[in-house]
Design a protein around this motif. Structure first.
Motif, PDB file in Angstrom:
ATOM      1  N   UNK A  83     -22.245 -36.096  -4.203  1.00  0.00           N
ATOM      2  CA  UNK A  83     -21.241 -35.039  -4.153  1.00  0.00           C
ATOM      3  C   UNK A  83     -20.386 -35.076  -5.417  1.00  0.00           C
ATOM      4  N   UNK A  84     -19.580 -34.047  -5.582  1.00  0.00           N
ATOM      5  CA  UNK A  84     -18.667 -33.999  -6.729  1.00  0.00           C
ATOM      6  C   UNK A  84     -17.666 -35.151  -6.666  1.00  0.00           C
ATOM      7  N   UNK A  85     -17.143 -35.422  -5.490  1.00  0.00           N
ATOM      8  CA  UNK A  85     -16.174 -36.506  -5.321  1.00  0.00           C
ATOM      9  C   UNK A  85     -16.798 -37.844  -5.706  1.00  0.00           C
ATOM     10  N   UNK A  86     -18.024 -38.085  -5.251  1.00  0.00           N
ATOM     11  CA  UNK A  86     -18.694 -39.338  -5.574  1.00  0.00           C
ATOM     12  C   UNK A  86     -19.013 -39.412  -7.068  1.00  0.00           C
ATOM     13  N   UNK A  87     -19.409 -38.289  -7.665  1.00  0.00           N
ATOM     14  CA  UNK A  87     -19.697 -38.268  -9.107  1.00  0.00           C
ATOM     15  C   UNK A  87     -18.439 -38.597  -9.907  1.00  0.00           C
ATOM     16  N   UNK A  88     -17.301 -38.034  -9.510  1.00  0.00           N
ATOM     17  CA  UNK A  88     -16.042 -38.344 -10.187  1.00  0.00           C
ATOM     18  C   UNK A  88     -15.691 -39.814 -10.031  1.00  0.00           C
ATOM     19  N   UNK A  89     -15.889 -40.339  -8.848  1.00  0.00           N
ATOM     20  CA  UNK A  89     -15.593 -41.753  -8.592  1.00  0.00           C
ATOM     21  C   UNK A  89     -16.452 -42.661  -9.464  1.00  0.00           C
ATOM     22  N   UNK A  90     -17.729 -42.325  -9.611  1.00  0.00           N
ATOM     23  CA  UNK A  90     -18.651 -43.144 -10.410  1.00  0.00           C
ATOM     24  C   UNK A  90     -18.209 -43.189 -11.864  1.00  0.00           C
ATOM     25  N   UNK A  91     -17.986 -42.019 -12.472  1.00  0.00           N
ATOM     26  CA  UNK A  91     -17.669 -42.007 -13.905  1.00  0.00           C
ATOM     27  C   UNK A  91     -16.281 -42.567 -14.197  1.00  0.00           C
ATOM     28  N   UNK A  92     -15.355 -42.461 -13.246  1.00  0.00           N
ATOM     29  CA  UNK A  92     -14.017 -43.027 -13.463  1.00  0.00           C
ATOM     30  C   UNK A  92     -13.996 -44.532 -13.210  1.00  0.00           C
ATOM     31  N   UNK A  93     -14.819 -45.011 -12.290  1.00  0.00           N
ATOM     32  CA  UNK A  93     -14.801 -46.430 -11.921  1.00  0.00           C
ATOM     33  C   UNK A  93     -15.642 -47.304 -12.835  1.00  0.00           C
TER      34      UNK A  93
END
Length: 185
Positions: free
Chosen positions: A59-69
Motif C-alpha cells: 500500500x501507499x502507507x507501507x511504501x512510505x514507511x519503507x522508504x522513510x525507515x
C-alpha cells in the motif's frame, strides 16, 4: 467492632481481592513476552540484498514507511486503488508530512527485486501477546532474505478496564528494530 468497621473491612477485602484478580495475569504474560522476545525477537539477514533496487509494498502507507525507515531503499512501489503502479521516494524531513515524499507513476526502467511483507497475529495460548513479522522476499527466487520479529504485550485486558484502553510494551522497540535492520545493510 462496630457495624461501620465491619462494612469497611468487608469492602476493603473485596476491593483488594478484585484488584488482585484484575492484575493477576500481568506477571505471567510479561514473563512470556520477555522470554519470546529474547529467543525469537530481532532482525536477521538470511541472504544478500542489493541496495540499488526498489521494494514492492502492499500500500501507499507501507511504501512510505519503507522508504522513510530504511535509508538504503531508493524507492518503494505499490499498486494504487485505481490499479496503477506508483513509486514513492523519501525526500527527507518529517516522515509524517505528506510533503516529505515524491509519489509518481512507476518508472518501469527502475528495478524492483524484492517484496516487503508485514504480518501480525496474536500468539496462541499467550496472554495478550502479539507477534509482528517483517519479511523481505526475492521476487525471482521467492527466497526469504531478511526477517524481523517483534512482540507487543498489552499490560491489561482492555475489556476489563474503565475506558477500554491499556498501555503496551514492544520488543524490540520500533526505533531499535529499524536501526538494527539498517545496520544489516
Amino acid at each position: 467492632m462496630g457495624i461501620k468497621a465491619r462494612v469497611f473491612t468487608v469492602l476493603g477485602v473485596m476491593g483488594i481481592s478484585w484488584f488482585g484478580w484484575w492484575v493477576s495475569d500481568i506477571p505471567i504474560g510479561y514473563y512470556e513476552f520477555r522470554e519470546r522476545c529474547n529467543k525469537e525477537g530481532g532482525a536477521r539477514l538470511l541472504g544478500v540484498v542489493t541496495t540499488d533496487s526498489g521494494w514492492m509494498a502492499s500500500s501507499e502507507v507501507q511504501a512510505k514507511s519503507v522508504v522513510a525507515s530504511y535509508r538504503f531503499v531508493p524507492f518503494a512501489r505499490y499498486v494504487s486503488d485505481s490499479g496503477q503502479l506508483k513509486d514513492v521516494r523519501y525526500k527527507g524531513s518529517d516522515p509524517l508530512w505528506s510533503g516529505s515524499y515524491v509519489i509518481e507513476d512507476a518508472n518501469l526502467e527502475r528495478v524492483v527485486n524484492y517484496k516487503y511483507f508485514i504480518t501480525g497475529e496474536n500468539v496462541p495460548n499467550a496472554i495478550r501477546l502479539r507477534k509482528d513479522t517483517r519479511l523481505l522476499v526475492d521476487l525471482l527466487t521467492e527466497k526469504e532474505l531478511f526477517i524481523s520479529i517483534s512482540f507487543t504485550y498489552t499490560w491489561t485486558n482492555p475489556e476489563r478496564t474503565l475506558l477500554g484502553r491499556s498501555d503496551k510494551v514492544r520488543c524490540p522497540a520500533f526505533v531499535d528494530e529499524r536501526n538494527s535492520i539498517n545496520s544489516l545493510f
